[in-house]
Design an enzyme around this catalytic site. Structure first.
Site, PDB file in Angstrom:
ATOM      1  N   GLY A 109       9.136 -47.374 -59.525  1.00  0.00           N
ATOM      2  CA  GLY A 109       8.985 -46.168 -60.329  1.00  0.00           C
ATOM      3  C   GLY A 109       9.950 -46.136 -61.493  1.00  0.00           C
ATOM      4  N   CYS A 110      10.525 -47.283 -61.807  1.00  0.00           N
ATOM      5  CA  CYS A 110      11.441 -47.358 -62.935  1.00  0.00           C
ATOM      6  C   CYS A 110      10.672 -47.370 -64.246  1.00  0.00           C
ATOM      7  CB  CYS A 110      12.240 -48.648 -62.878  1.00  0.00           C
ATOM      8  SG  CYS A 110      13.743 -48.466 -61.978  1.00  0.00           S
ATOM      9  N   ILE A 111      11.295 -46.884 -65.261  1.00  0.00           N
ATOM     10  CA  ILE A 111      10.664 -46.983 -66.581  1.00  0.00           C
ATOM     11  C   ILE A 111      11.422 -48.040 -67.374  1.00  0.00           C
ATOM     12  CG2 ILE A 111       9.936 -45.740 -68.616  1.00  0.00           C
ATOM     13  CD1 ILE A 111      10.313 -43.181 -67.001  1.00  0.00           C
TER      14      ILE A 111
ATOM     15  N   MET C   4      15.550 -45.880 -60.292  1.00  0.00           N
ATOM     16  CA  MET C   4      16.789 -46.382 -60.842  1.00  0.00           C
ATOM     17  C   MET C   4      16.703 -46.471 -62.345  1.00  0.00           C
ATOM     18  SD  MET C   4      18.613 -46.850 -58.456  1.00  0.00           S
ATOM     19  CE  MET C   4      18.262 -46.528 -56.768  1.00  0.00           C
TER      20      MET C   4
END
Lengths: 111, 99, 133
Positions: A109-111, C4
């Protein structure tokens, strides 16, 4: 899935070396994962790693860095709850490296 | 016949249809989000209670636990585990899943 | 899951908009509840004015006393308790939805504000962006 053998025990990891099963974690595998990240574990490293495991156990997520910093400051004091200190311990990102060593799932779910 | 319902009764009409088609002596098993209907205080509880005159209602325990609903199950609803689920399927001649 | 983002919250001064995340699904039967929660946690990095509302079956997401061992999935009801640490503190539930399910505030795992339907409608109308699950 690849397996690694540490101190006579086999651990399943993913392609990037993250521990597949949170419950497999122990100190031996933590030290191994730290070595892979070129991090030498000191008491200060363990404090953060143990903190992350407790946080995950309580909330079922790994915290965002901002949240980690704030929470560490609250628990371990402001001299440890800041970006500079955490990046010194984990130069490639406290979230990424410390989470990996703590055996938490790979951050998604990191951008 | 065993009727299996897995959708929330406050979101879909599967439970209503299943209960309408459930003949006397048949069984209705609530799984997944359907288990909410078998809990005290739900608007769907009345449907379950009136159906219980003619059919036996079962609810899957692990699904109740996962939804924090185990302590709220209506009297008369039988809670079964996965083994009980299998038993129900084998005890009945046929199953209908109301997806 | 996780989120993160090392530098996301250190960006420039942006425009703060009012974001509302509407949760209408029960927790485990579909993926919507978990996905919605993940999006909210990610959105926290953008320092917007975030509200989370729980209506219809969405109120079931906040129930206490969950044990997911039997169905072998993660108990993400615990994650709602982390929202405070992400500075997401505006949680609202609709009273009618609670009543229809026999629930009260005491049944919920986090502190919420209970609104009647008209209050909820007004809050919704005030938003710049509404995202629904």
């Amino acid at each position: 899935m690849p397996m690694v053998e540490v101190a006579g025990k086999s651990f399943e990891v993913d392609e990037e070396g993250y521990l597949t099963n949170l419950n497999d974690w122990n100190q031996d595998i933590a030290v191994y994962l730290a070595q892979e990240e070129k991090v030498e574990m000191t008491e200060n490293h363990w404090d953060v790693v143990n903190f992350l495991r407790e946080y995950y156990d309580e909330y079922q997520i790994a915290p965002a860095v901002r949240v980690l910093t704030k929470a560490v400051a609250k628990k371990l004091g402001p001299e440890k709850g800041n970006n500079k200190y955490l990046y010194e311990l984990f130069p490639y990102g406290p979230a990424k490296q410390a989470c990996k060593i703590a055996g938490l799932p790979k951050p998604t779910g990191c951008i | 016949m065993l009727h299996i319902v897995n959708k929330s009764a406050t979101e879909r009409n599967s439970l209503e249809s299943a209960l309408r088609m459930a003949t006397k002596g048949s069984a209705v098993l609530l799984i997944e989000d359907a288990v909410y209907a078998a809990t005290q205080g739900s608007v769907a509880a009345a449907k379950i209670q009136s159906a219980m005159a003619d059919v036996q209602i079962y609810a899957l325990g692990p699904d109740l636990d996962a939804r924090g609903m185990s302590a709220r199950v209506l009297d008369g609803v039988k809670v079964v585990d996965y083994g009980g689920f299998v038993d129900l399927v084998t005890e009945h001649n046929s199953c209908q899943s109301w997806l | 899951m996780s989120d993160m983002m090392d530098d996301m919250d250190e960006g420039g001064e942006g425009v703060v908009k009012k974001f509302m995340f509407v949760n209408r699904k029960a927790p485990h039967g579909t993926i919507y509840a978990l996905e919605g929660l993940e999006v909210v946690l990610i959105s926290a990095a953008f320092d917007q004015d975030v509200s989370m509302v729980f209506v219809d079956d969405g109120v079931y997401e906040l129930i206490k006393g969950v044990n997911t061992k039997g169905i072998e999935v993660k108990d993400f009801s615990k994650t709602y308790r982390a929202l405070e640490g992400y500075d997401i503190e505006k949680l609202y539930v609709e009273k009618a939805s609670m009543d229809a399910r026999g629930l009260t505030e005491d049944d919920l795992i986090v502190d919420v504000t209970v609104l009647d339907s008209a209050e909820m409608a007004n809050l919704m109308a005030e938003q710049d962006v509404v995202i629904s699950y």
